[in-house]
Design a protein around this motif. Structure first.
Motif, PDB file in Angstrom:
ATOM      1  N   LEU A   1       0.834  -1.202   0.000  1.00 56.24           N
ATOM      2  CA  LEU A   1       0.000   0.000   0.000  1.00 56.24           C
ATOM      3  C   LEU A   1       0.870   1.254   0.000  1.00 56.24           C
ATOM      4  O   LEU A   1       0.596   2.222  -0.715  1.00 56.24           O
ATOM      5  CB  LEU A   1      -0.921  -0.019   1.217  1.00 56.24           C
ATOM      6  CG  LEU A   1      -1.897   1.144   1.365  1.00 56.24           C
ATOM      7  CD1 LEU A   1      -2.810   1.245   0.149  1.00 56.24           C
ATOM      8  CD2 LEU A   1      -2.719   0.974   2.641  1.00 56.24           C
TER       9      LEU A   1
ATOM     10  N   LEU B   1       2.317   1.770  -3.442  1.00 58.09           N
ATOM     11  CA  LEU B   1       1.330   2.203  -4.437  1.00 58.09           C
ATOM     12  C   LEU B   1       0.883   3.651  -4.236  1.00 58.09           C
ATOM     13  O   LEU B   1       0.451   4.299  -5.191  1.00 58.09           O
ATOM     14  CB  LEU B   1       0.102   1.289  -4.376  1.00 58.09           C
ATOM     15  CG  LEU B   1       0.222  -0.097  -4.997  1.00 58.09           C
ATOM     16  CD1 LEU B   1      -0.986  -0.949  -4.612  1.00 58.09           C
ATOM     17  CD2 LEU B   1       0.324   0.006  -6.517  1.00 58.09           C
ATOM     18  N   ALA B   2       0.972   4.149  -3.019  1.00 58.57           N
ATOM     19  CA  ALA B   2       0.389   5.450  -2.691  1.00 58.57           C
ATOM     20  C   ALA B   2       0.888   6.588  -3.582  1.00 58.57           C
ATOM     21  O   ALA B   2       0.075   7.377  -4.086  1.00 58.57           O
ATOM     22  CB  ALA B   2       0.644   5.768  -1.216  1.00 58.57           C
TER      23      ALA B   2
ATOM     24  N   VAL C   1      -0.795   6.362  -7.004  1.00 60.78           N
ATOM     25  CA  VAL C   1      -2.215   6.703  -6.934  1.00 60.78           C
ATOM     26  C   VAL C   1      -2.390   8.212  -6.810  1.00 60.78           C
ATOM     27  O   VAL C   1      -3.280   8.809  -7.424  1.00 60.78           O
ATOM     28  CB  VAL C   1      -2.875   5.973  -5.752  1.00 60.78           C
ATOM     29  CG1 VAL C   1      -4.322   6.436  -5.558  1.00 60.78           C
ATOM     30  CG2 VAL C   1      -2.845   4.468  -5.974  1.00 60.78           C
TER      31      VAL C   1
ATOM     32  N   LEU D   1      -7.210   5.999  -0.466  1.00 59.39           N
ATOM     33  CA  LEU D   1      -5.982   5.771   0.292  1.00 59.39           C
ATOM     34  C   LEU D   1      -6.225   5.857   1.792  1.00 59.39           C
ATOM     35  O   LEU D   1      -5.655   5.076   2.569  1.00 59.39           O
ATOM     36  CB  LEU D   1      -4.913   6.781  -0.120  1.00 59.39           C
ATOM     37  CG  LEU D   1      -4.223   6.524  -1.462  1.00 59.39           C
ATOM     38  CD1 LEU D   1      -3.254   7.661  -1.784  1.00 59.39           C
ATOM     39  CD2 LEU D   1      -3.467   5.205  -1.439  1.00 59.39           C
TER      40      LEU D   1
ATOM     41  N   ALA E   1      -8.068   2.670   2.866  1.00 58.60           N
ATOM     42  CA  ALA E   1      -7.158   1.524   2.839  1.00 58.60           C
ATOM     43  C   ALA E   1      -6.157   1.594   3.986  1.00 58.60           C
ATOM     44  O   ALA E   1      -5.835   0.569   4.610  1.00 58.60           O
ATOM     45  CB  ALA E   1      -6.426   1.479   1.500  1.00 58.60           C
TER      46      ALA E   1
ATOM     47  N   VAL F   1       1.760   6.664   2.848  1.00 60.74           N
ATOM     48  CA  VAL F   1       0.336   6.842   2.560  1.00 60.74           C
ATOM     49  C   VAL F   1      -0.160   8.130   3.200  1.00 60.74           C
ATOM     50  O   VAL F   1      -0.927   8.890   2.596  1.00 60.74           O
ATOM     51  CB  VAL F   1      -0.479   5.638   3.052  1.00 60.74           C
ATOM     52  CG1 VAL F   1      -1.950   5.795   2.672  1.00 60.74           C
ATOM     53  CG2 VAL F   1       0.080   4.343   2.475  1.00 60.74           C
TER      54      VAL F   1
ATOM     55  N   PRO G   1      -4.894   0.294  -4.142  1.00 58.16           N
ATOM     56  CA  PRO G   1      -4.779   0.383  -2.682  1.00 58.16           C
ATOM     57  C   PRO G   1      -5.855  -0.388  -1.929  1.00 58.16           C
ATOM     58  O   PRO G   1      -5.649  -0.771  -0.772  1.00 58.16           O
ATOM     59  CB  PRO G   1      -4.905   1.890  -2.403  1.00 58.16           C
ATOM     60  CG  PRO G   1      -5.627   2.437  -3.575  1.00 58.16           C
ATOM     61  CD  PRO G   1      -5.193   1.607  -4.748  1.00 58.16           C
TER      62      PRO G   1
END
Length: 296
Positions: free
Chosen positions: A15, A18-19, A22, A35, A38, A195, A270
């Motif tokens: 996560l 990926l943040a 995204v 986000l 998640a 995140v 996410p």
């Protein structure tokens, strides 16, 4: 207990990776919500896993300790003692970080509210420091804008409109709740710090887009963000939502391009780790219940 109890502790890592991607794509509003949700789910799942691991230390407490020493019972072995102890320490540390984060945010908002009573949702402080922030509301009064004479002097009238629209967008969308939730998640699970940073950036991007739409000029909005970021010497990022927060260069660059289109497909990235965290946490809970039944 099997590996399922450990998985939620590391599922925050994908996560976190990926943040940033995204945050760089699509509309900032849906991305910020995805986000944040998640991160909260991942933080809850990892905290629950630590709690399950720490609870296995109960087998060292009388009278369960006597049962553990009885070879005739052949009771299932919980996790190793050092692992359970480490989980308890991590759980305590996460709780302490969460308390510090909450205290910092509450204290900052209380000090900002004490600066003055708003008139028409605005407080103008006669300070030379250029500051413009959105102050969340309380039970006694709604949220308001706090600007200083320093920032008003550094901006043109049109740029001031952008700043006011930006800060009002923070209040209208309750961005302080999103950033606080992401901050709490990162406090209990430090793997989620990227995140938290992405959500704070998206909150600023969201307010930028609202301000650009209100003034009807993306170029003007970009100039206002750039000038405010260069001029401001205030609190910036963290618990305060001001136009100088976030990565100003990326925000200005985004405003020089057309408004972003909805890209809901990239939000699945996410949400998948969060959903998997819930699934493995449920499996770990069942294993813990089975273990407890065998002991009790």
């Amino acid at each position: 207990m099997t590996v399922s109890v450990y998985l939620p502790l590391v599922l925050a890592l994908p996560l976190a990776l990926l943040a940033p991607r995204v945050a760089a794509r699509g509309r900032p509003g849906p991305a910020a919500w995805a986000l944040t949700a998640a991160a909260v789910v991942a933080a809850l799942a990892s905290t629950w896993s630590l709690a399950l691991l720490a609870l296995t230390m109960l087998d060292d407490v009388p009278p369960l300790a006597a049962l553990d020493e009885n070879p005739a019972l052949a009771l299932p072995e919980p996790v190793p003692g050092p692992v359970a102890l480490l989980a308890g320490l991590l759980l305590t540390a996460g709780g302490a970080r969460l308390a510090v984060d909450a205290h910092r945010r509450i204290g900052t908002n209380r000090r900002l509210r004490a600066i003055g009573e708003p008139e028409h949702d605005l407080v103008v402080a006669d300070w030379s420091a250029p500051i413009a922030v959105a102050v969340p509301g309380s039970r006694r009064r709604p949220g308001h804008l706090l600007v200083t004479s320093g920032i008003l002097r550094s901006l043109s009238p049109d740029e001031r409109r952008v700043v006011f629209a930006h800060e009002r967008a923070h209040l209208a969308h309750r961005h302080h709740r999103l950033t606080a939730a992401a901050g709490a998640a990162a406090a209990v699970n430090p793997l989620l710090i990227p995140v938290r940073a992405a959500v704070e950036f998206l909150a600023e991007r969201w307010a930028d887009e609202d301000a650009a739409a209100e003034v009807g000029d993306r170029g003007l909005a970009a100039r206002a963000v750039a000038r405010a970021a260069l001029a401001t010497s205030g609190p910036g990022a963290g618990p305060v939502l001001g136009i100088d927060g976030g990565a100003a260069v990326q925000r200005v660059r985004a405003l020089t391009r057309p408004a972003p289109a909805p890209l809901l497909r990239h939000l699945a990235g996410p949400l998948l780790p969060a959903a998997f965290s819930v699934a493995v946490a449920a499996t770990a809970t069942k294993e813990f219940v089975d273990l407890a039944r065998a002991w009790l």
